[in-house]
Design a protein around this motif. Structure first.
Motif, PDB file in Angstrom:
ATOM      1  N   LEU A 165     -15.522 -28.538 -61.521  1.00 27.48           N
ATOM      2  CA  LEU A 165     -16.708 -29.493 -61.587  1.00 27.48           C
ATOM      3  C   LEU A 165     -16.176 -30.403 -62.667  1.00 27.48           C
ATOM      4  O   LEU A 165     -16.822 -31.461 -63.058  1.00 27.48           O
ATOM      5  N   THR A 166     -15.061 -29.898 -63.395  1.00 26.01           N
ATOM      6  CA  THR A 166     -14.616 -30.609 -64.519  1.00 26.01           C
ATOM      7  C   THR A 166     -13.303 -31.297 -64.519  1.00 26.01           C
ATOM      8  O   THR A 166     -12.269 -30.796 -63.788  1.00 26.01           O
ATOM      9  N   TYR A 167     -13.180 -32.630 -64.769  1.00 21.64           N
ATOM     10  CA  TYR A 167     -11.923 -33.258 -64.485  1.00 21.64           C
ATOM     11  C   TYR A 167     -11.465 -34.101 -66.005  1.00 21.64           C
ATOM     12  O   TYR A 167     -12.187 -34.427 -66.744  1.00 21.64           O
ATOM     13  N   ASP A 168     -10.090 -34.134 -65.748  1.00 19.91           N
ATOM     14  CA  ASP A 168      -9.721 -35.206 -67.140  1.00 19.91           C
ATOM     15  C   ASP A 168      -9.624 -36.561 -66.551  1.00 19.91           C
ATOM     16  O   ASP A 168     -10.131 -36.891 -65.408  1.00 19.91           O
ATOM     17  N   GLU A 169      -9.366 -37.634 -67.354  1.00 23.45           N
ATOM     18  CA  GLU A 169      -9.329 -39.151 -66.824  1.00 23.45           C
ATOM     19  C   GLU A 169      -8.723 -39.452 -65.726  1.00 23.45           C
ATOM     20  O   GLU A 169      -9.226 -40.120 -64.679  1.00 23.45           O
ATOM     21  N   ARG A 223     -10.264 -40.700 -62.028  1.00 22.04           N
ATOM     22  CA  ARG A 223      -9.803 -41.813 -61.407  1.00 22.04           C
ATOM     23  C   ARG A 223      -9.443 -41.554 -60.047  1.00 22.04           C
ATOM     24  O   ARG A 223      -9.993 -42.193 -59.014  1.00 22.04           O
ATOM     25  N   SER A 224      -8.773 -40.472 -59.588  1.00 27.98           N
ATOM     26  CA  SER A 224      -8.294 -40.187 -58.394  1.00 27.98           C
ATOM     27  C   SER A 224      -9.497 -39.582 -57.491  1.00 27.98           C
ATOM     28  O   SER A 224      -9.566 -40.089 -56.355  1.00 27.98           O
ATOM     29  N   VAL A 225     -10.337 -38.740 -57.940  1.00 30.67           N
ATOM     30  CA  VAL A 225     -11.490 -38.198 -57.112  1.00 30.67           C
ATOM     31  C   VAL A 225     -12.433 -39.577 -56.865  1.00 30.67           C
ATOM     32  O   VAL A 225     -13.035 -39.607 -55.774  1.00 30.67           O
ATOM     33  N   THR A 226     -12.922 -40.284 -57.744  1.00 38.01           N
ATOM     34  CA  THR A 226     -13.522 -41.601 -57.853  1.00 38.01           C
ATOM     35  C   THR A 226     -12.996 -42.361 -56.684  1.00 38.01           C
ATOM     36  O   THR A 226     -13.797 -42.825 -55.653  1.00 38.01           O
ATOM     37  N   ALA A 227     -11.797 -42.633 -56.631  1.00 37.66           N
ATOM     38  CA  ALA A 227     -11.127 -43.398 -55.746  1.00 37.66           C
ATOM     39  C   ALA A 227     -11.327 -42.766 -54.214  1.00 37.66           C
ATOM     40  O   ALA A 227     -11.558 -43.572 -53.313  1.00 37.66           O
TER      41      ALA A 227
END
Length: 168
Positions: free
Chosen positions: A80-84, A88-92
């Motif tokens: 559930l935790t991501y770096d910036e 960006r990748s998952v949001t895209a």
């Protein structure tokens, strides 16, 4: 459901504890509270992505079964935790997925998948026939591709790189 003397499984205890409105589902605020209380606070973006990733059927809330599936994973909070860069990748990937989810059901059905398949081919993915591709992406075999299945597939084929995080 549980006989007197029988203990509820921990997953049920946790779900019930954080389902504060007793709706039978966890909403965004309840998921945020659960993660925070267990020492894994999520940023607003991570919370939004977490809700989308855990909500297998796309109804905007997390059912007990969806929660239990996630809870049983040893690295549940790391997922559930991501770096910036990962955000960006998952949001895209989420936006791309949503483009093909024409009925906004939260899943891509066989009809919607045809357009996704054509676009994947256009973008260089070699995934066999449309039926083979659907079978590959639809890992639970329910005839629909969920956002989680889609992102898991992108990670598996190397299109999204998620950094290894230390085990909890």
């Amino acid at each position: 459901m549980y006989t007197s003397g029988a203990r509820k499984p921990l997953v049920r205890i946790m779900f019930d504890k954080f389902d504060t409105d007793k709706s039978g589902f966890l909403d965004s605020a309840e998921l945020k509270s659960l993660c925070y209380d267990l020492g894994h606070p999520l940023s607003p973006v991570e919370l939004d992505l977490a809700l989308k990733m855990l909500d297998e059927n796309g109804d905007g809330k997390i059912s007990y079964n969806e929660f239990a599936q996630w809870w049983q994973q040893q690295d549940r909070f790391n997922k559930l935790t991501y770096d910036e860069e990962e955000i960006r990748s998952v949001t895209a990937a989420v936006k791309y997925f949503q483009h093909f989810d024409k009925d906004k059901s939260g899943t891509i059905d066989a009809n919607e998948f045809k357009a996704l398949y054509k676009d994947l081919l256009k973008n260089g993915f070699r995934i066999g026939t449309v039926e083979q591709a659907l079978s590959t992406l639809d890992s639970n075999g329910d005839g629909h591709v969920s956002l989680r299945e889609y992102v898991d597939w992108l990670v598996a084929v190397g299109s999204i790189v998620l950094k290894e995080k230390p085990a909890e």
